[in-house]
Motif scaffolding. Structure first.
Motif, short mmCIF file in Angstrom:
data_model
loop_
_atom_site.label_atom_id
_atom_site.label_comp_id
_atom_site.label_asym_id
_atom_site.label_seq_id
_atom_site.Cartn_x
_atom_site.Cartn_y
_atom_site.Cartn_z
N GLY A 30 98.96 18.43 75.50
CA GLY A 30 99.41 19.58 74.74
C GLY A 30 99.82 20.76 75.60
O GLY A 30 100.02 21.86 75.08
N VAL A 31 99.93 20.55 76.91
CA VAL A 31 100.36 21.60 77.83
C VAL A 31 101.29 21.01 78.90
O VAL A 31 101.31 19.81 79.12
N LYS A 32 102.05 21.89 79.56
CA LYS A 32 102.97 21.47 80.62
C LYS A 32 102.18 21.09 81.88
O LYS A 32 101.04 21.54 82.09
N ILE A 33 102.79 20.30 82.73
CA ILE A 33 102.14 19.82 83.95
C ILE A 33 101.65 20.95 84.86
O ILE A 33 100.53 20.87 85.37
N PRO A 34 102.41 22.04 85.06
CA PRO A 34 101.87 23.11 85.91
C PRO A 34 100.53 23.66 85.40
O PRO A 34 99.67 24.04 86.20
N VAL A 35 100.34 23.68 84.07
CA VAL A 35 99.08 24.16 83.51
C VAL A 35 97.95 23.17 83.84
O VAL A 35 96.84 23.58 84.18
N ILE A 36 98.25 21.88 83.76
CA ILE A 36 97.24 20.86 84.11
C ILE A 36 96.85 21.03 85.57
O ILE A 36 95.66 21.02 85.91
N PHE A 37 97.84 21.22 86.45
CA PHE A 37 97.56 21.44 87.87
C PHE A 37 96.70 22.68 88.07
O PHE A 37 95.75 22.67 88.85
N GLU A 38 97.02 23.74 87.33
CA GLU A 38 96.30 25.00 87.47
C GLU A 38 94.84 24.85 87.04
O GLU A 38 93.94 25.36 87.71
N ILE A 39 94.60 24.14 85.96
CA ILE A 39 93.25 24.00 85.42
C ILE A 39 92.45 22.90 86.14
O ILE A 39 91.29 23.09 86.50
N GLU A 40 93.08 21.74 86.36
CA GLU A 40 92.35 20.58 86.87
C GLU A 40 92.67 20.24 88.32
O GLU A 40 92.05 19.34 88.89
N GLY A 41 93.67 20.91 88.89
CA GLY A 41 94.08 20.59 90.25
C GLY A 41 94.88 19.29 90.29
O GLY A 41 95.03 18.61 89.27
N GLU A 42 95.38 18.96 91.47
CA GLU A 42 96.18 17.74 91.60
C GLU A 42 95.34 16.50 91.30
O GLU A 42 95.83 15.56 90.68
N ALA A 43 94.08 16.50 91.73
CA ALA A 43 93.23 15.32 91.51
C ALA A 43 93.05 15.04 90.02
O ALA A 43 93.11 13.89 89.58
N GLY A 44 92.85 16.09 89.22
CA GLY A 44 92.71 15.92 87.78
C GLY A 44 93.99 15.38 87.16
O GLY A 44 93.94 14.49 86.29
N PHE A 45 95.12 15.92 87.60
CA PHE A 45 96.40 15.43 87.09
C PHE A 45 96.60 13.97 87.46
O PHE A 45 97.02 13.16 86.64
N ARG A 46 96.31 13.60 88.72
CA ARG A 46 96.52 12.22 89.17
C ARG A 46 95.66 11.25 88.38
O ARG A 46 96.07 10.12 88.10
N SER A 47 94.47 11.67 88.01
CA SER A 47 93.60 10.82 87.19
C SER A 47 94.24 10.57 85.83
O SER A 47 94.27 9.43 85.34
N ARG A 48 94.76 11.62 85.22
CA ARG A 48 95.47 11.47 83.94
C ARG A 48 96.71 10.59 84.10
O ARG A 48 97.01 9.77 83.24
N GLU A 49 97.41 10.80 85.20
CA GLU A 49 98.63 10.02 85.47
C GLU A 49 98.30 8.54 85.61
O GLU A 49 99.00 7.69 85.05
N GLN A 50 97.24 8.24 86.33
CA GLN A 50 96.86 6.84 86.54
C GLN A 50 96.56 6.15 85.21
O GLN A 50 96.97 5.03 84.97
N VAL A 81 102.86 6.61 92.59
CA VAL A 81 102.56 5.53 93.53
C VAL A 81 101.40 5.86 94.46
O VAL A 81 100.95 4.99 95.21
N VAL A 82 100.91 7.09 94.44
CA VAL A 82 99.82 7.47 95.33
C VAL A 82 98.57 6.66 95.02
O VAL A 82 97.86 6.22 95.93
N ALA A 83 98.29 6.42 93.75
CA ALA A 83 97.12 5.65 93.36
C ALA A 83 97.40 4.15 93.47
O ALA A 83 98.35 3.64 92.87
N ALA A 84 96.56 3.45 94.22
CA ALA A 84 96.73 2.00 94.41
C ALA A 84 96.70 1.27 93.07
O ALA A 84 97.46 0.31 92.86
#
Length: 176
Positions: free
Chosen positions: A43-63, A84-87
């Protein structure tokens, strides 16, 4: 190789979403963009996810999104540049369909995305240097997972889609 799914990988600005939409239309497949899917779910744009959860939080959602989308049948999927960062994501993509790497020079990518404010990884003093760094880090991962590599430069989206369709048809005929 599963003929039905096509997964596009590459850095931001490589044309994954634009080419993917056109490819899906021509092949009469459903189109998904993993970044748009993540935004829809959160329900929010990716920059907001990065801001709240950091890149690690976003990558977890992405995976998680990649795993679910790659399990679908008959789709074209434009992945986020860092998928592709996550194996585990690489494994899901490789197992679920034909992976196409849209490769572009960092300088070309910079020209395409420099005015886009929806790119949290480029919110730096030197976005071109960051693109060069990301390309150096991720290019081997893209190549390792890709069934096909298409170099993108100044070609039109229509040309890229046609080139990709031709190469996919060659692969499908060879594996039939």
């Amino acid at each position: 190789m599963k003929r039905g799914n096509i997964f596009l990988v590459g850095l931001m600005g490589a044309g994954k979403t634009t080419v993917g939409r056109l490819l899906a239309r021509r092949l009469k497949l459903r189109f998904f963009d993993s970044d748009i899917e993540i935004e829809r779910r959160c329900g929010v744009k990716i920059p907001v996810i990065f801001e709240i959860e950091g890149e690690a939080g976003f990558r977890s959602r992405e995976q998680q999104a990649i795993a679910e989308l790659a399990a679908l049948e008959g789709i074209v999927l434009a992945t986020g540049g860092g998928a592709v960062v996550a194996a585990e994501s690489r494994r899901c993509l490789a197992a679920g369909g034909t992976v196409v790497y849209l490769n572009a020079r960092p300088e070309d990518l910079y020209e395409r995305v420099r005015h886009d404010r929806n790119r949290p990884l480029l919110a730096t003093a030197d976005p071109l240097a960051r693109l060069r760094e990301l390309h150096a880090q991720r290019d081997p991962l893209y190549r390792a997972v890709a069934d096909l590599v298409i170099d993108t430069g100044a070609q039109s989206v229509q040309w890229l889609a046609r080139e990709l369709l031709d190469k996919l048809e060659e692969r499908w005929k060879a594996s039939a």
